[in-house]
Design an enzyme around this catalytic site. Structure first.
Site, mmCIF file in Angstrom:
data_model
loop_
_atom_site.group_PDB
_atom_site.id
_atom_site.type_symbol
_atom_site.label_atom_id
_atom_site.label_comp_id
_atom_site.label_asym_id
_atom_site.label_seq_id
_atom_site.Cartn_x
_atom_site.Cartn_y
_atom_site.Cartn_z
ATOM 1 N N ALA A 126 0.851 -1.189 0.000
ATOM 2 C CA ALA A 126 0.000 0.000 0.000
ATOM 3 C C ALA A 126 0.885 1.236 0.000
ATOM 4 O O ALA A 126 2.111 1.142 0.145
ATOM 5 C CB ALA A 126 -0.923 0.001 1.221
ATOM 6 N N LYS A 127 0.284 2.411 -0.144
ATOM 7 C CA LYS A 127 1.025 3.662 -0.050
ATOM 8 C C LYS A 127 0.044 4.791 0.214
ATOM 9 O O LYS A 127 -1.093 4.775 -0.268
ATOM 10 C CB LYS A 127 1.775 3.957 -1.356
ATOM 11 C CG LYS A 127 3.009 4.827 -1.161
ATOM 12 C CD LYS A 127 4.146 4.018 -0.534
ATOM 13 C CE LYS A 127 5.410 4.841 -0.417
ATOM 14 N NZ LYS A 127 6.505 4.040 0.130
ATOM 15 N N GLY A 128 0.533 5.765 0.983
ATOM 16 C CA GLY A 128 -0.219 6.989 1.196
ATOM 17 C C GLY A 128 0.538 8.166 0.614
ATOM 18 O O GLY A 128 1.770 8.168 0.602
#
Length: 396
Positions: free
Chosen positions: A81-83
């Protein structure tokens, strides 16, 4: 002479939809943020949160996809995932923006998304934000799955804050892994470490630690670049002395730079006449527009998505090996999960030894069996198309 690069296999030309995309807008500043969960494994996904002006959903998707590759490459029981937040981290309101973003993402941070530092967001800052929101630390979702969350959190804190040469273990471990990737590449090529030259673009957490450990290992770091430009000395830079002058944004104090060191333009780092080029600053640093200036026979991606696809194809056609980010800079996420799972502790020697062995083995295997005619190194290393069946995460 350029070589013919084959077309990518079909599974690498098909864009797979991520598991989840979320958009967020800050009502106060207008900042926009994104969460992309590329894959969810055992109910968890992992990936840092970055902040920079101009951050886009497409960028965050690319990075989340890269996290899936990293976790698969190191056989970690978690998805990717990534923000990302489109906001200037130097703005005095940046911490408040980060806090509101994390508050909005709280349902995912509570149960499914394990995040950490990234570009523009140092680990201590995101931990402070989590504490302010009543969560133990940015690894909160994994910590809460443990049988003893307090003990697990304490172990993680001790590991992150263990003092080592060059800084704190949690800050330098990713750069140490990049340095090991560079050393392994030099070994495969039969180069003498002391005569191997390297240029590092970026002297923040990842690039600074990579330069520090390469210097310690005996490689000649002839150039480093920050936002203010490139520093170059063909005899080699005093990396520890330069890094000691950095401000909180990772920029070197030019007043402390010795007179013998040449101050060049920021972009000149890409074309340095060196054996190893380490782009460790921003994504998409090497593009179709500047890749022709790259002469280093090995490029080690310390930054996520440091090389665009078209640039990588061009470099490969010229025989240049690009070690992909999901191997070269995956040491930070691999180590973090070893720490979360209790496979390493706060003794730095254990962590350095394991990461050195695993990174050396992976890079050596890749470069030993790779030829430019096979296409980019990432095609040989790519594991993103693999469907992994793994049991749920069990945190001690």
């Amino acid at each position: 002479m350029p070589v013919a690069v084959p077309a990518p296999p079909a599974e690498r030309t098909t864009t797979r939809e991520p598991y989840l995309r979320l958009h967020w807008k800050d009502d106060i500043t207008g900042a926009r943020g994104f969460l992309v969960v590329d894959t969810l494994v055992g109910g968890l996904a992992t990936g840092g949160t970055r902040m920079r002006a101009g951050c886009t959903l497409g960028e965050v998707e690319d990075l989340a996809r890269g996290m899936t590759r990293k976790t698969a490459a190191f056989d970690l029981p978690v998805g990717g995932a990534k923000g990302g937040i489109d906001f200037d981290p130097k703005d005095p309101r940046a911490v408040e923006v980060l806090s509101r973003f994390c508050e909005a993402m709280r349902p995912f941070l509570d149960r499914h998304w394990v995040t950490a530092e990234d570009l523009g967001v140092p680990q201590h800052l995101i931990d402070e934000v989590f504490a302010g929101l009543g969560m133990r630390q940015s690894y909160h979702a994994a910590i809460e799955r443990s049988g003893d969350p307090a003990a697990t959190a304490a172990r993680i804190f001790r590991g992150l804050t263990a003092e080592v040469p060059g800084g704190l273990l949690g800050d330098v471990i990713g750069g140490y892994g990049v340095a090991q990737a560079c050393l392994a590449a030099a070994y495969v090529r039969g180069w003498d470490v002391g005569r191997t030259t390297v240029a590092v673009q970026g002297v923040g957490t990842m690039g600074g630690a990579a330069a520090w450990y390469l210097h310690e290992a005996g490689m000649t770091v002839v150039a480093v670049a920050d936002a203010a430009g490139t520093l170059y000395d063909p005899a080699g830079l005093d990396i520890p002395a330069l890094l000691a002058t950095r401000d909180r944004f990772g920029e070197i104090d030019r007043a402390a730079v010795p007179a013998r060191v040449q101050c060049l333009g920021r972009e000149e780092i890409i074309g340095m006449d060196v054996d190893v080029l380490v782009p460790a600053a921003v994504s998409y640093a090497i593009t179709a527009d500047n890749c022709a200036s790259v002469t280093a026979p090995i490029v080690v991606e310390a930054a996520n998505a440091a090389t665009t696809i078209d640039a990588e194809l061009d470099l490969t056609a010229r025989g240049i090996a690009v070690l992909p980010d999901f191997v070269a800079n995956a040491g930070a996420v691999a180590w973090a999960w070893w720490l979360i799972l209790g496979e390493v502790d706060d003794q730095p020697g254990t962590s350095f030894l394991r990461l050195s062995r695993e990174m050396t083995a992976k890079v050596s295997d890749l470069l030993t069996r790779w030829t430019p005619a096979d296409g980019p190194v990432r095609w040989t290393a790519d594991v993103s198309h693999l469907v992994r069946e793994v049991p749920p995460v069990v945190v001690p």
